[in-house]
Design a protein around this motif. Structure first.
Motif, PDB file in Angstrom:
ATOM      1  N   SER A  21     -24.062  59.221  56.805  1.00 50.07           N
ATOM      2  CA  SER A  21     -23.977  60.578  56.262  1.00 50.07           C
ATOM      3  C   SER A  21     -24.507  61.630  57.234  1.00 50.07           C
ATOM      4  N   LEU A  22     -25.274  61.206  58.224  1.00 49.72           N
ATOM      5  CA  LEU A  22     -25.806  62.148  59.207  1.00 49.72           C
ATOM      6  C   LEU A  22     -24.871  62.354  60.393  1.00 49.72           C
ATOM      7  N   ARG A  23     -23.827  61.514  60.497  1.00 51.24           N
ATOM      8  CA  ARG A  23     -22.984  61.563  61.687  1.00 51.24           C
ATOM      9  C   ARG A  23     -21.836  62.558  61.544  1.00 51.24           C
ATOM     10  N   SER A  24     -22.141  63.743  61.032  1.00 47.40           N
ATOM     11  CA  SER A  24     -21.150  64.820  61.006  1.00 47.40           C
ATOM     12  C   SER A  24     -21.045  65.431  62.402  1.00 47.40           C
ATOM     13  N   SER A  25     -19.937  66.115  62.656  1.00 47.19           N
ATOM     14  CA  SER A  25     -19.700  66.640  64.006  1.00 47.19           C
ATOM     15  C   SER A  25     -20.789  67.627  64.418  1.00 47.19           C
ATOM     16  N   GLN A  26     -21.269  68.459  63.482  1.00 47.46           N
ATOM     17  CA  GLN A  26     -22.275  69.458  63.835  1.00 47.46           C
ATOM     18  C   GLN A  26     -23.600  68.828  64.248  1.00 47.46           C
ATOM     19  N   ASN A  27     -23.887  67.629  63.728  1.00 40.45           N
ATOM     20  CA  ASN A  27     -25.160  66.981  64.062  1.00 40.45           C
ATOM     21  C   ASN A  27     -25.170  66.403  65.467  1.00 40.45           C
ATOM     22  N   PHE A  28     -24.014  66.324  66.121  1.00 43.42           N
ATOM     23  CA  PHE A  28     -23.997  65.901  67.517  1.00 43.42           C
ATOM     24  C   PHE A  28     -24.706  66.940  68.396  1.00 43.42           C
ATOM     25  N   TYR A  29     -24.678  68.195  67.961  1.00 40.79           N
ATOM     26  CA  TYR A  29     -25.443  69.212  68.686  1.00 40.79           C
ATOM     27  C   TYR A  29     -26.939  68.912  68.617  1.00 40.79           C
ATOM     28  N   LEU A  30     -27.395  68.447  67.468  1.00 40.39           N
ATOM     29  CA  LEU A  30     -28.810  68.096  67.323  1.00 40.39           C
ATOM     30  C   LEU A  30     -29.162  66.893  68.192  1.00 40.39           C
ATOM     31  N   VAL A  31     -28.202  65.971  68.355  1.00 39.44           N
ATOM     32  CA  VAL A  31     -28.419  64.826  69.241  1.00 39.44           C
ATOM     33  C   VAL A  31     -28.592  65.305  70.686  1.00 39.44           C
ATOM     34  N   SER A  32     -27.768  66.281  71.090  1.00 35.67           N
ATOM     35  CA  SER A  32     -27.894  66.825  72.444  1.00 35.67           C
ATOM     36  C   SER A  32     -29.264  67.470  72.645  1.00 35.67           C
ATOM     37  N   LEU A  33     -29.725  68.213  71.633  1.00 32.88           N
ATOM     38  CA  LEU A  33     -31.075  68.787  71.702  1.00 32.88           C
ATOM     39  C   LEU A  33     -32.130  67.692  71.833  1.00 32.88           C
ATOM     40  N   ALA A  34     -31.972  66.628  71.042  1.00 32.32           N
ATOM     41  CA  ALA A  34     -32.948  65.542  71.058  1.00 32.32           C
ATOM     42  C   ALA A  34     -32.974  64.841  72.416  1.00 32.32           C
ATOM     43  N   LEU A  66     -18.008  67.151  71.180  1.00 35.68           N
ATOM     44  CA  LEU A  66     -18.495  66.337  72.302  1.00 35.68           C
ATOM     45  C   LEU A  66     -18.109  66.956  73.640  1.00 35.68           C
ATOM     46  N   CYS A  67     -16.908  67.521  73.730  1.00 37.41           N
ATOM     47  CA  CYS A  67     -16.487  68.185  74.970  1.00 37.41           C
ATOM     48  C   CYS A  67     -17.352  69.407  75.263  1.00 37.41           C
ATOM     49  N   SER A  68     -17.655  70.188  74.231  1.00 35.78           N
ATOM     50  CA  SER A  68     -18.489  71.372  74.434  1.00 35.78           C
ATOM     51  C   SER A  68     -19.904  70.982  74.866  1.00 35.78           C
ATOM     52  N   ILE A  69     -20.418  69.879  74.319  1.00 38.49           N
ATOM     53  CA  ILE A  69     -21.754  69.410  74.722  1.00 38.49           C
ATOM     54  C   ILE A  69     -21.739  68.959  76.178  1.00 38.49           C
ATOM     55  N   ALA A  70     -20.723  68.175  76.549  1.00 38.62           N
ATOM     56  CA  ALA A  70     -20.613  67.715  77.941  1.00 38.62           C
ATOM     57  C   ALA A  70     -20.473  68.899  78.888  1.00 38.62           C
ATOM     58  N   LEU A  71     -19.681  69.900  78.490  1.00 42.51           N
ATOM     59  CA  LEU A  71     -19.476  71.073  79.341  1.00 42.51           C
ATOM     60  C   LEU A  71     -20.778  71.849  79.511  1.00 42.51           C
ATOM     61  N   SER A  72     -21.576  71.945  78.435  1.00 37.31           N
ATOM     62  CA  SER A  72     -22.846  72.670  78.534  1.00 37.31           C
ATOM     63  C   SER A  72     -23.788  71.997  79.531  1.00 37.31           C
ATOM     64  N   TRP A  73     -23.818  70.669  79.536  1.00 36.60           N
ATOM     65  CA  TRP A  73     -24.659  69.948  80.497  1.00 36.60           C
ATOM     66  C   TRP A  73     -24.150  70.130  81.923  1.00 36.60           C
ATOM     67  N   ILE A  74     -22.833  70.033  82.107  1.00 38.53           N
ATOM     68  CA  ILE A  74     -22.259  70.157  83.457  1.00 38.53           C
ATOM     69  C   ILE A  74     -22.487  71.557  84.023  1.00 38.53           C
ATOM     70  N   VAL A  75     -22.206  72.576  83.227  1.00 47.07           N
ATOM     71  CA  VAL A  75     -22.381  73.958  83.681  1.00 47.07           C
ATOM     72  C   VAL A  75     -23.856  74.240  83.975  1.00 47.07           C
ATOM     73  N   LEU A  96     -11.562  73.808  65.189  1.00 46.22           N
ATOM     74  CA  LEU A  96     -12.430  74.140  66.315  1.00 46.22           C
ATOM     75  C   LEU A  96     -13.552  73.124  66.520  1.00 46.22           C
ATOM     76  N   PHE A  97     -14.088  72.588  65.422  1.00 45.84           N
ATOM     77  CA  PHE A  97     -15.264  71.736  65.517  1.00 45.84           C
ATOM     78  C   PHE A  97     -14.965  70.304  65.103  1.00 45.84           C
ATOM     79  N   SER A  98     -13.867  69.805  65.605  1.00 44.85           N
ATOM     80  CA  SER A  98     -13.614  68.378  65.474  1.00 44.85           C
ATOM     81  C   SER A  98     -14.615  67.617  66.329  1.00 44.85           C
ATOM     82  N   LYS A  99     -14.740  66.330  66.074  1.00 41.51           N
ATOM     83  CA  LYS A  99     -15.706  65.530  66.833  1.00 41.51           C
ATOM     84  C   LYS A  99     -15.417  65.597  68.330  1.00 41.51           C
ATOM     85  N   GLY A 100     -14.142  65.524  68.697  1.00 43.24           N
ATOM     86  CA  GLY A 100     -13.777  65.567  70.117  1.00 43.24           C
ATOM     87  C   GLY A 100     -14.150  66.888  70.765  1.00 43.24           C
ATOM     88  N   ASN A 101     -13.868  67.996  70.065  1.00 46.54           N
ATOM     89  CA  ASN A 101     -14.195  69.310  70.618  1.00 46.54           C
ATOM     90  C   ASN A 101     -15.699  69.505  70.751  1.00 46.54           C
TER      91      ASN A 101
END
Length: 318
Positions: free
Chosen positions: A53-66, A142-151, A135-140
């Motif tokens: 129940s915690l693995r919603s797409s928005q919570n991947f942002y929290l994983v990136s923070l963690a 994850l791509c936005s998180i990867a892009l934030s790290w790369i940039v 806009l906020f599918s799981k793939g999008n």
């Protein structure tokens, strides 16, 4: 008036000649923050992994923070802890550049992630469900998180094209830090990068939450004047408001923890470096480090599903 080098020497002596009880107290408190940051964020990732129940797409942002906070606690903070224990910088310039650049990377990634969370809440609360899912599918996400790290990595390490030495040890802060001098190329370049990051992140955060708050207020005014207060759409909206409140608390905590650092850095750019008492700089370091430790506490305190996820992770239940 004392020169910069004299002020630097005074801070260095102040750090080295602390009374033993003060050195033990500062080091113990800082170690507590490190352990809290590492264990709390690790617990969050375990809860995320073990709770569907915690693995919603928005919570991947929290994983990136963690992940950013865990890396900060494992890679950067122990160097500061060692300096606090020894009372001096005892490492090479390579380690100094390593620590300073990674602190910049982790803090910038966190700020960009918080910006994406704010935009996520804006679209979820104020726009259509169809647009949000697109806009906020799981793939999008994850791509936005990867892009934030790369940039972020590119921007922070691009300063080394301007100068081979970017970060310098600050005895008040017990870490390596970029000193911005607007009279040289490195200082101007660093100031421009800092301004870009702040404007690109701060403005969308303010705009998004301003629109979200207006939408929430208008919705509940409408609900109070309507007889349909318990239908599915109202319950679902109320749940999203709770999630938004938790995420807003995360952003608010980040800014509270970083505000002393920003104020001190801005003061030093204008008035000159090393002019403040060492205790003020140490407060700066404790608040900065606390930003890596506080998020899992907010999640567990404000959301029951996170609290339950923590319990399951601690009991090693899948």
């Amino acid at each position: 008036m004392n020169s910069t080098q004299e002020l630097l020497a005074l801070l260095t002596i102040s750090l080295k000649n602390r009374e033993s009880w003060l050195a033990i107290l500062e080091s113990a408190l800082y170690l507590t923050v490190i352990l809290t940051a590492f264990l709390g964020n690790t617990l969050f990732i375990l809860a995320f992994s073990n709770t569907p129940s915690l693995r919603s797409s928005q919570n991947f942002y929290l994983v990136s923070l963690a992940i950013a906070d865990i890396l900060n606690a494992v890679v950067c903070m122990p160097i500061t802890l060692a300096v606090s224990v020894k009372g001096k910088w005892d490492y090479s310039d390579v380690i100094c550049q390593f620590q300073g650049s990674l602190i910049s990377v982790f803090s910038t990634v966190s700020l960009l992630t918080l910006c994406m969370i704010a935009i996520n809440r804006y679209v979820k609360i104020t726009r259509s469900a169809h647009l949000y899912r697109r806009l906020f599918s799981k793939g999008n996400v994850l791509c936005s998180i990867a892009l934030s790290w790369i940039v972020t990595v590119f921007l922070n390490y691009s300063v080394y094209f301007v100068s081979k030495t970017v970060h310098y040890f600050h005895p008040g802060k017990c870490l390596c830090f970029v000193t911005i001098d607007l009279k040289d190329k490195l200082g101007i370049y660093s100031a421009i990068l800092y301004s870009i990051v702040v404007s690109v992140t701060f403005n969308p955060i303010v705009f998004s939450y301003y629109k979200v708050i207006r939408k929430i207020r208008a919705h509940f005014v409408q609900v109070r004047s309507s007889s349909f207060r318990d239908d599915d759409s109202t319950v679902a909206f109320a749940e999203e408001v709770k999630i938004t409140t938790m995420l807003f608390a995360t952003i608010l905590a980040f800014f509270i923890c970083w505000t002393p650092s920003v104020i001190i850095d801005f003061y030093e750019v204008i008035a000159g470096y090393y002019k403040l008492p060492r205790q003020v700089y140490m407060l700066n370091i404790f608040t900065y480090a606390s930003s890596s430790a506080i998020n899992p506490i907010i999640y567990g305190f404000m959301r029951r599903e996170f609290k339950e996820g923590y319990k399951r992770a601690l009991c090693f239940k899948s």
